[in-house]
Design an enzyme around this catalytic site. Sequence first.
Site, PDB file in Angstrom:
ATOM      1  CB  THR A   1      -0.891   0.014   1.250  1.00  0.00           C
ATOM      2  OG1 THR A   1      -1.635  -1.208   1.292  1.00  0.00           O
ATOM      3  CG2 THR A   1      -1.858   1.190   1.204  1.00  0.00           C
TER       4      THR A   1
ATOM      5  CE  LYS B   1      -5.095  -1.231   1.487  1.00  0.00           C
ATOM      6  NZ  LYS B   1      -5.495  -2.456   2.140  1.00  0.00           N
TER       7      LYS B   1
ATOM      8  CE  LYS C   1       1.556   2.204   4.120  1.00  0.00           C
ATOM      9  NZ  LYS C   1       2.133   0.940   3.691  1.00  0.00           N
TER      10      LYS C   1
HETATM   11  P1  NAD Z   1       6.048  -5.981   7.243  1.00  0.00           P
HETATM   12  O1  NAD Z   1       6.721  -4.827   7.895  1.00  0.00           O
HETATM   13  O2  NAD Z   1       5.720  -7.202   8.031  1.00  0.00           O
HETATM   14  O3  NAD Z   1       6.902  -6.454   5.954  1.00  0.00           O
HETATM   15  C1  NAD Z   1       7.662  -5.581   5.143  1.00  0.00           C
HETATM   16  C2  NAD Z   1       8.960  -6.315   4.805  1.00  0.00           C
HETATM   17  O4  NAD Z   1       9.709  -5.540   3.880  1.00  0.00           O
HETATM   18  C3  NAD Z   1       9.858  -6.548   6.025  1.00  0.00           C
HETATM   19  O5  NAD Z   1      10.139  -7.930   6.163  1.00  0.00           O
HETATM   20  C4  NAD Z   1      11.116  -5.736   5.700  1.00  0.00           C
HETATM   21  O6  NAD Z   1      12.316  -6.339   6.183  1.00  0.00           O
HETATM   22  C5  NAD Z   1      11.080  -5.716   4.198  1.00  0.00           C
HETATM   23  N1  NAD Z   1      11.859  -4.642   3.600  1.00  0.00           N
HETATM   24  C6  NAD Z   1      11.903  -3.332   3.967  1.00  0.00           C
HETATM   25  N2  NAD Z   1      12.735  -2.656   3.159  1.00  0.00           N
HETATM   26  C7  NAD Z   1      13.225  -3.554   2.262  1.00  0.00           C
HETATM   27  C8  NAD Z   1      14.123  -3.465   1.172  1.00  0.00           C
HETATM   28  N3  NAD Z   1      14.698  -2.299   0.832  1.00  0.00           N
HETATM   29  N4  NAD Z   1      14.414  -4.591   0.494  1.00  0.00           N
HETATM   30  C9  NAD Z   1      13.824  -5.776   0.824  1.00  0.00           C
HETATM   31  N5  NAD Z   1      12.963  -5.921   1.854  1.00  0.00           N
HETATM   32  C10 NAD Z   1      12.667  -4.821   2.548  1.00  0.00           C
HETATM   33  O7  NAD Z   1       4.710  -5.350   6.598  1.00  0.00           O
HETATM   34  P2  NAD Z   1       3.418  -6.165   6.079  1.00  0.00           P
HETATM   35  O8  NAD Z   1       2.407  -6.207   7.161  1.00  0.00           O
HETATM   36  O9  NAD Z   1       3.858  -7.405   5.379  1.00  0.00           O
HETATM   37  O10 NAD Z   1       2.854  -5.100   5.007  1.00  0.00           O
HETATM   38  C11 NAD Z   1       3.449  -4.947   3.727  1.00  0.00           C
HETATM   39  C12 NAD Z   1       2.597  -3.993   2.922  1.00  0.00           C
HETATM   40  O11 NAD Z   1       1.262  -4.502   2.814  1.00  0.00           O
HETATM   41  C13 NAD Z   1       2.469  -2.583   3.515  1.00  0.00           C
HETATM   42  O12 NAD Z   1       2.515  -1.643   2.459  1.00  0.00           O
HETATM   43  C14 NAD Z   1       1.106  -2.605   4.186  1.00  0.00           C
HETATM   44  O13 NAD Z   1       0.519  -1.311   4.259  1.00  0.00           O
HETATM   45  C15 NAD Z   1       0.337  -3.518   3.242  1.00  0.00           C
HETATM   46  N6  NAD Z   1      -0.807  -4.213   3.871  1.00  0.00           N
HETATM   47  C16 NAD Z   1      -0.668  -4.817   5.087  1.00  0.00           C
HETATM   48  C17 NAD Z   1      -1.753  -5.473   5.644  1.00  0.00           C
HETATM   49  C18 NAD Z   1      -1.634  -6.142   6.989  1.00  0.00           C
HETATM   50  O14 NAD Z   1      -2.671  -6.522   7.557  1.00  0.00           O
HETATM   51  N7  NAD Z   1      -0.447  -6.357   7.524  1.00  0.00           N
HETATM   52  C19 NAD Z   1      -2.969  -5.521   4.962  1.00  0.00           C
HETATM   53  C20 NAD Z   1      -3.068  -4.930   3.694  1.00  0.00           C
HETATM   54  C21 NAD Z   1      -1.973  -4.278   3.161  1.00  0.00           C
END
Ligand code: NAD
Length: 290
Positions: free
Chosen positions: A86, A161, A236
């Site tokens: 997102t 979204k 966010k």
């Molecule tokens: P998270 O923080 O668990 O995962 C993000 C991952 O990205 C981490 O493992 C981090 O180490 C990695 N990362 C960061 N910078 C990086 C880079 N430069 N290279 C490689 N890896 C890198 O977050 P999440 O909950 O998995 O969410 C991910 C996305 O999905 C976000 O944009 C969030 O808004 C969206 N989202 C989350 C949910 C939810 O319920 N968690 C629901 C819908 C959408």
Amino acid sequence: MKIAFIGLGNMGAPMAQNLAKAGHEVTGFDLAATPEGLPMASSAAAACAGAEVAITMLPDGPILRRVADEIIPALGQGAVLVDCSTVDVQSARAVAAQAAQAGLGALDAPVSGGIGGAQAGSLTFMVGGEDADFARVQPLFEIMGAKTVHCGGAGAGQAAKLCNNMILGATMIATCEAFALADKLGLDRQSMFDVVSTSSGYSWSMNAYCPAPGIGPQSPADNAYQPGFAAELMLKDLRLSQQAAEAADAETPMGREAMAQYTTFVEDEDGRGKDFSAMLPRLAEKGRAQ
Ligand code: NAD
């Protein structure tokens, strides 16, 4: 298909695992996470070598832009870059333009359905980008999700979204403040639910995710407001909606107020780490002037 998957956190890891289980050749990269059962590369660019599709699932737009700078040159002509994070609409459009200049396809494909949906392969994908790219990637969306909507050109998935989540944030607050008022009027919460859930005040927040413990279907309220969908993730998304509204000169008074309420809850009170429906106990304990 040969797939690179960058960003293997709470959402990305189960999504990548579902693709691998379905028989695709998935190579992962993450700065920190090392999920089970996935071959990992030493860099994002290395994961992309020879990949037909590169999927990113990252925290925010600035990180997406940095990763895109790194992986676009590493992908072969005709590969498709699919961002499922997102992020702000401008970042989605900028990355799509950069990919197109390099001869790559690009889709913005944010999801709803949370960690449970990622694990179960039942996410909803909202997708922006060209028809041909969408058609190529759709079989992958079908593995990771239960529903996919092609919303339009680049950025349209992110637009859908953030509009959805702006409605959700405002509706959750409205539902919680109505419960808090009902409490003070001596109306019991079960009666409130029975009426509203079958009357014109109904919504997903009331009917499917009721913020009052012990009432309606099972929800995070029944589990001491453990997320679920954490208040800081709602914040966010509300910030992204207000950023987009400013850029587009759109008046969004309810979205703006929802952002202000979640900002106070997360930054000045004890909302961080709680489900976003914990707005109910927050409002129930306040008086009018607070
Ligand atoms: P998270 O923080 O668990 O995962 C993000 C991952 O990205 C981490 O493992 C981090 O180490 C990695 N990362 C960061 N910078 C990086 C880079 N430069 N290279 C490689 N890896 C890198 O977050 P999440 O909950 O998995 O969410 C991910 C996305 O999905 C976000 O944009 C969030 O808004 C969206 N989202 C989350 C949910 C939810 O319920 N968690 C629901 C819908 C959408």
